[in-house]
Scaffold this motif. Sequence first.
Motif, PDB file in Angstrom:
ATOM      1  N   HIS A  42      -4.339  -0.772   8.239  1.00  0.00           N
ATOM      2  CA  HIS A  42      -4.864  -1.739   7.873  1.00  0.00           C
ATOM      3  C   HIS A  42      -6.118  -1.339   6.934  1.00  0.00           C
ATOM      4  O   HIS A  42      -7.157  -0.470   7.833  1.00  0.00           O
ATOM      5  N   ARG A  64      -4.599   5.066  -2.110  1.00  0.00           N
ATOM      6  CA  ARG A  64      -4.448   5.992  -0.953  1.00  0.00           C
ATOM      7  C   ARG A  64      -5.487   7.141  -1.611  1.00  0.00           C
ATOM      8  O   ARG A  64      -5.539   7.452  -2.833  1.00  0.00           O
ATOM      9  N   VAL A  73      -2.281   0.653  -3.044  1.00  0.00           N
ATOM     10  CA  VAL A  73      -1.764  -0.111  -1.959  1.00  0.00           C
ATOM     11  C   VAL A  73      -1.725  -1.725  -2.002  1.00  0.00           C
ATOM     12  O   VAL A  73      -2.927  -2.116  -2.377  1.00  0.00           O
ATOM     13  N   GLY A  74      -0.853  -2.574  -2.099  1.00  0.00           N
ATOM     14  CA  GLY A  74      -0.812  -4.106  -2.299  1.00  0.00           C
ATOM     15  C   GLY A  74      -0.703  -4.171  -3.651  1.00  0.00           C
ATOM     16  O   GLY A  74      -0.357  -3.603  -4.389  1.00  0.00           O
ATOM     17  N   ALA A  95      -5.162  -4.660   2.671  1.00  0.00           N
ATOM     18  CA  ALA A  95      -3.950  -4.098   2.554  1.00  0.00           C
ATOM     19  C   ALA A  95      -3.273  -3.625   3.889  1.00  0.00           C
ATOM     20  O   ALA A  95      -4.099  -3.147   4.539  1.00  0.00           O
ATOM     21  N   GLU A  97      -0.006  -1.104   5.432  1.00  0.00           N
ATOM     22  CA  GLU A  97       1.230  -0.422   5.024  1.00  0.00           C
ATOM     23  C   GLU A  97       1.563   0.425   6.336  1.00  0.00           C
ATOM     24  O   GLU A  97       0.651   0.771   7.175  1.00  0.00           O
ATOM     25  N   ARG A  98       2.796   0.829   6.212  1.00  0.00           N
ATOM     26  CA  ARG A  98       3.252   1.740   7.294  1.00  0.00           C
ATOM     27  C   ARG A  98       3.272   3.159   6.685  1.00  0.00           C
ATOM     28  O   ARG A  98       3.713   3.508   5.351  1.00  0.00           O
ATOM     29  N   ARG A  99       2.629   4.380   7.702  1.00  0.00           N
ATOM     30  CA  ARG A  99       2.639   5.383   7.210  1.00  0.00           C
ATOM     31  C   ARG A  99       3.495   6.361   8.126  1.00  0.00           C
ATOM     32  O   ARG A  99       3.222   6.168   9.508  1.00  0.00           O
TER      33      ARG A  99
ATOM     34  N   SER B  13       2.871  -9.364   0.333  1.00  0.00           N
ATOM     35  CA  SER B  13       2.696  -9.078  -0.986  1.00  0.00           C
ATOM     36  C   SER B  13       3.683  -9.697  -1.896  1.00  0.00           C
ATOM     37  O   SER B  13       3.786  -9.300  -3.000  1.00  0.00           O
ATOM     38  N   GLN B 124      -0.602 -12.375  -2.452  1.00  0.00           N
ATOM     39  CA  GLN B 124      -0.696 -11.196  -1.606  1.00  0.00           C
ATOM     40  C   GLN B 124      -1.871 -11.830  -0.193  1.00  0.00           C
ATOM     41  O   GLN B 124      -2.736 -12.661  -0.823  1.00  0.00           O
TER      42      GLN B 124
END
Lengths: 134, 134
Positions: A42, A64, A73-74, A95, A97-99, B13, B124
């Motif tokens: 996050h 990133r 991202v987003g 934003a 995201e999964r990493r 998003s 988003q």
Amino acid sequence: MSEVLEKQISYSSGNVAVPTTDETTLLQSGAVQVPVHTCIVHVRAWGQMTSGVNATGITARLRRGPDGGSSVVGEANVTTLAAAAGGNEQVFIEAVERRENVSSVAYELSVQQAAATGDGTFLQGLIEVEILTG
Amino acid sequence: MAKLLAKAVTGQSTDIALTGAAETVVIASQRVQVRVATCLVHIRAWGQWTPGTGTTGLTARLYRWGTGEGGPLGEVNQIPRAAGSGSTETVMLEAVELRRSVESVQYVLSVEQVGASGAGSFIQGALEVEVLSG
């Protein structure tokens, strides 16, 4: 249960010029360790800036860090200025995201003025990165 | 001192149509487990949206899972648009509530355009749920 595994916040109050319509990197989180194979990241950034002459909007982006290829991202959306050009504005973007398979992550905040013919100034802001169990 | 026991963040998003002046759920959080009898829950939502024709403002609401369950948290206030037509706007809303004797919690964010005759779009956002010791 979701848990916060790591968290990092980087704050800056040094003024940074935002040249006309150039995308300008303003804040960098630095590397945040990821102690698990898969996680949710996050990212949240907040800031204040003075818009330049003729600016009509601001696009904030979270990217990133260099090791992550600088991908956005987003979404990157132009937000219309709340005040007349030359006024102070707030910037806020988040934003999630999964990493996977990373030992650390890093993120950056950039801003880009729309239609500006004069430089803006980023006044202060911060970027937060939270690593959650995914 | 309150401690953070669990946290979940959900990103969104995918564009969601905001039909006229109808209330629309735009983000649903993950279910967050609660391992104590009494806890404080902090919910924070952020998003970007594009207004439809005639829109003068936006009303955002946070609900326990499902708009029909228990009514909105906190207050329900209209926020005027910051910019002119064709703009991208920002919405932010937070709430805190005490929960007792629950195994998990889950929340949704809804938005409702004010005065709209045309469809807008939620483009988003993110919804955070933090469970703290109460």
